[in-house]
Design a protein around this motif. Structure first.
Motif, PDB file in Angstrom:
ATOM      1  N   TYR A 400     -86.982  -3.056  41.378  1.00  0.00           N
ATOM      2  CA  TYR A 400     -87.096  -2.152  40.230  1.00  0.00           C
ATOM      3  C   TYR A 400     -88.449  -1.438  40.236  1.00  0.00           C
ATOM      4  O   TYR A 400     -88.530  -0.227  39.990  1.00  0.00           O
ATOM      5  CB  TYR A 400     -86.928  -2.928  38.925  1.00  0.00           C
ATOM      6  N   ILE A 401     -89.522  -2.190  40.511  1.00  0.00           N
ATOM      7  CA  ILE A 401     -90.852  -1.566  40.571  1.00  0.00           C
ATOM      8  C   ILE A 401     -90.870  -0.467  41.633  1.00  0.00           C
ATOM      9  O   ILE A 401     -91.450   0.598  41.440  1.00  0.00           O
ATOM     10  CB  ILE A 401     -91.922  -2.625  40.857  1.00  0.00           C
ATOM     11  N   MET A 402     -90.213  -0.729  42.772  1.00  0.00           N
ATOM     12  CA  MET A 402     -90.200   0.235  43.873  1.00  0.00           C
ATOM     13  C   MET A 402     -89.488   1.520  43.472  1.00  0.00           C
ATOM     14  O   MET A 402     -89.923   2.624  43.823  1.00  0.00           O
ATOM     15  CB  MET A 402     -89.509  -0.392  45.092  1.00  0.00           C
ATOM     16  N   ARG A 403     -88.413   1.389  42.708  1.00  0.00           N
ATOM     17  CA  ARG A 403     -87.609   2.569  42.355  1.00  0.00           C
ATOM     18  C   ARG A 403     -88.141   3.314  41.144  1.00  0.00           C
ATOM     19  O   ARG A 403     -87.885   4.510  40.991  1.00  0.00           O
ATOM     20  CB  ARG A 403     -86.157   2.139  42.064  1.00  0.00           C
ATOM     21  N   SER A 404     -88.849   2.624  40.261  1.00  0.00           N
ATOM     22  CA  SER A 404     -89.244   3.208  38.985  1.00  0.00           C
ATOM     23  C   SER A 404     -90.633   3.824  39.045  1.00  0.00           C
ATOM     24  O   SER A 404     -91.341   3.740  40.048  1.00  0.00           O
ATOM     25  CB  SER A 404     -89.213   2.126  37.890  1.00  0.00           C
ATOM     26  N   ASP A 405     -91.023   4.424  37.911  1.00  0.00           N
ATOM     27  CA  ASP A 405     -92.370   5.000  37.801  1.00  0.00           C
ATOM     28  C   ASP A 405     -93.455   3.934  37.794  1.00  0.00           C
ATOM     29  O   ASP A 405     -94.637   4.249  37.949  1.00  0.00           O
ATOM     30  CB  ASP A 405     -92.481   5.831  36.515  1.00  0.00           C
ATOM     31  N   GLU A 406     -93.061   2.670  37.601  1.00  0.00           N
ATOM     32  CA  GLU A 406     -94.053   1.606  37.529  1.00  0.00           C
ATOM     33  C   GLU A 406     -94.871   1.519  38.811  1.00  0.00           C
ATOM     34  O   GLU A 406     -96.039   1.124  38.787  1.00  0.00           O
ATOM     35  CB  GLU A 406     -93.358   0.273  37.249  1.00  0.00           C
ATOM     36  N   ARG A 407     -94.274   1.894  39.929  1.00  0.00           N
ATOM     37  CA  ARG A 407     -95.006   1.833  41.195  1.00  0.00           C
ATOM     38  C   ARG A 407     -96.218   2.764  41.181  1.00  0.00           C
ATOM     39  O   ARG A 407     -97.245   2.472  41.805  1.00  0.00           O
ATOM     40  CB  ARG A 407     -94.068   2.207  42.348  1.00  0.00           C
ATOM     41  N   LYS A 408     -96.097   3.894  40.461  1.00  0.00           N
ATOM     42  CA  LYS A 408     -97.211   4.834  40.397  1.00  0.00           C
ATOM     43  C   LYS A 408     -98.393   4.238  39.646  1.00  0.00           C
ATOM     44  O   LYS A 408     -99.507   4.739  39.748  1.00  0.00           O
ATOM     45  CB  LYS A 408     -96.771   6.124  39.709  1.00  0.00           C
TER      46      LYS A 408
END
Length: 460
Positions: A400-408
């Motif tokens: 989920y982190i990889m796909r979402s804005d959270e990675r930014k």
């Protein structure tokens, strides 16, 4: 101009207000002037080099500062390039070199003074409205200005400790004969203890010194444990006592290092219990902080975090809502899962020559954001315990982190991606692992362990 949104326009209007009331004070020749067209050009160049998601209402002040930095860059170069027509200097015939230098110094002071100049803007009663906000009003929905200031100050204090003080101490301790590392560490801890003796520092300064001591004690516990794991010896009671004293440096990093050590010792149930505790405490009010110096596209502090800082003046309470990145020195490597050793040897070919001074301080360490490391340890631990549904939950969280804005919003996105790719490998998905390793390499082409992993998988 028609493509600008409301935040872009608000930024431009504020720049015009600053120009009209403040910048003109530093232009002493009648034939010289700074124009609205100059400011529009500055805005266009700033928009080109900043991510679109940065331009939001809560970050308007930051956008204004970046625009002023762009203008100062042009003033330093003695040239304001036309945004469309190449080779045209917009300062020529409008602003002499002397006025450019005066204006550059004035803007530098404005930025260093945290833009207090805005409190004096008379246009549209901007200064008066900002004064009202600073006295307890709200900027945007549910945003207390006083609370935001308190939150920002707390983060800045601990950033200095993690960005400069701790890395400098660790760097000096690591230089020299490895066998003497523990002795040098003990000497440093004793010296800091001496500074906290009666009358040598005020109470708040004493707490920050104790904070450094707790971090160094955590490192010492991890180093001694690493030697014990390497040699197959038991961990003494003194080491467990050191861990107990160092678990409260923040919400996550101390406990995650202990959980990692327990995993490496094969004490999986104890590791799982500690990881569950960290997961429970890692709520929306906890603020991630890292001293690596990476500038994130979104550094907004949560309302819950800021309100907590406003209500608590005691610095011992502040770390209850901070989540530092997890850091392992080379001397602690046996307390980290074997895969992470690659992160302590990231250079490929001539990568080592591309490192600057700050890079050299942390490049041979392992460092990653707390939340991804929590999920990665949960994946490994529950995999070892055979608790498949919890293992898959952790894997899904990483994906989920990889796909979402959270990675930014991660400080170490390339390292996080390497951990996720390793999980793909352990799940038997080699092609998926390669794709994620390549994404990690895209984030950081050089000095990235992903290059080793890509080469390793491509040889299979």
């Amino acid at each position: 101009m028609f493509s600008l949104n409301i935040i872009h326009i608000q930024c431009l209007v504020t720049l015009k207000m600053i120009k009209k009331q403040e910048m003109v004070k530093y232009i002493h020749h009648e034939t010289c002037k700074i124009t609205t067209f100059h400011l529009k050009t500055v805005l266009f160049f700033t928009l080109e080099r900043t991510p679109p998601e940065m331009w939001t209402r809560p970050r308007l002040l930051e956008c204004i500062v970046i625009c002023l930095e762009t203008l100062n860059n042009f003033l330093s170069r003695d040239e304001c390039p036309h945004y469309i027509v190449e080779g045209v200097d917009l300062f020529e015939g409008k602003l002499c070199r002397e006025c450019q230098r005066c204006l550059k110094e004035a803007i530098r002071v404005m930025i260093q003074d945290d833009m207090h100049v805005l409190f004096h803007i008379e246009s549209d009663d901007l200064g008066q409205r900002m004064m009202e906000l600073s006295n307890g009003g709200h900027y945007g929905p549910c945003e207390n200005v006083n609370a935001r200031i308190c939150g920002k100050l707390v983060v800045d204090v601990f950033l200095q400790l993690h960005l400069k003080t701790l890395p400098n101490i660790c760097d000096k301790l690591s230089s020299g004969v490895e066998a003497d590392f523990e002795t040098r560490l003990d000497n440093k801890i004793n010296n800091l203890h001496f500074l906290t003796s009666e009358g040598r520092a005020d109470p708040r300064a004493q707490y920050f010194i104790r904070f450094l001591i707790m971090n160094l004690v955590s490192i010492k516990a991890s180093i001694v444990s690493s030697v014990s794991i390497q040699t197959g010896r038991y961990i003494s009671l003194d080491v467990w006592t050191m861990y107990g004293k160092s678990l409260h440096t923040d919400v996550t990093s101390g406990k995650l290092k202990l959980a990692s050590m327990l995993y490496c010792r094969g004490e999986l149930w104890r590791a799982a219990s500690l990881l569950n505790e960290v997961e429970f405490e890692f709520d929306h009010s906890v603020q991630p902080v890292c001293g690596c110096g990476r500038q994130l596209p979104n550094t907004e502090l949560s309302e819950a975090f800021c309100e907590f800082m406003l209500e608590n003046e005691n610095p011992e309470m502040w770390t209850k809502k901070l989540a530092f990145c997890v850091r392992f020195l080379r001397e602690e490597k046996f307390c980290a899962p074997l895969f992470l050793w690659y992160e302590m040897c990231r250079d490929v070919e001539d990568d080592v020559y591309t490192r600057d001074i700050s890079d050299r301080k942390w490049m041979n360490w392992f460092e990653v954001d707390s939340r991804p490391f929590l999920l990665y340890l949960q994946f490994l631990t529950f995999r070892g315990l055979g608790v498949r549904h919890r293992q898959l939950e952790a894997f899904a969280g990483l994906q989920y982190i990889m796909r979402s804005d959270e990675r930014k919003h991660l400080y170490h996105p390339e390292t996080f991606a390497n951990l996720l790719a390793h999980c793909h490998e352990l799940e038997g998905d080699v092609l998926g692992a390669l794709a994620v390793y390549r994404a990690s390499r895209d984030d950081m082409p050089r000095n990235n362990a992903a290059n080793h992993h890509i080469a390793r998988l491509e040889r299979q």
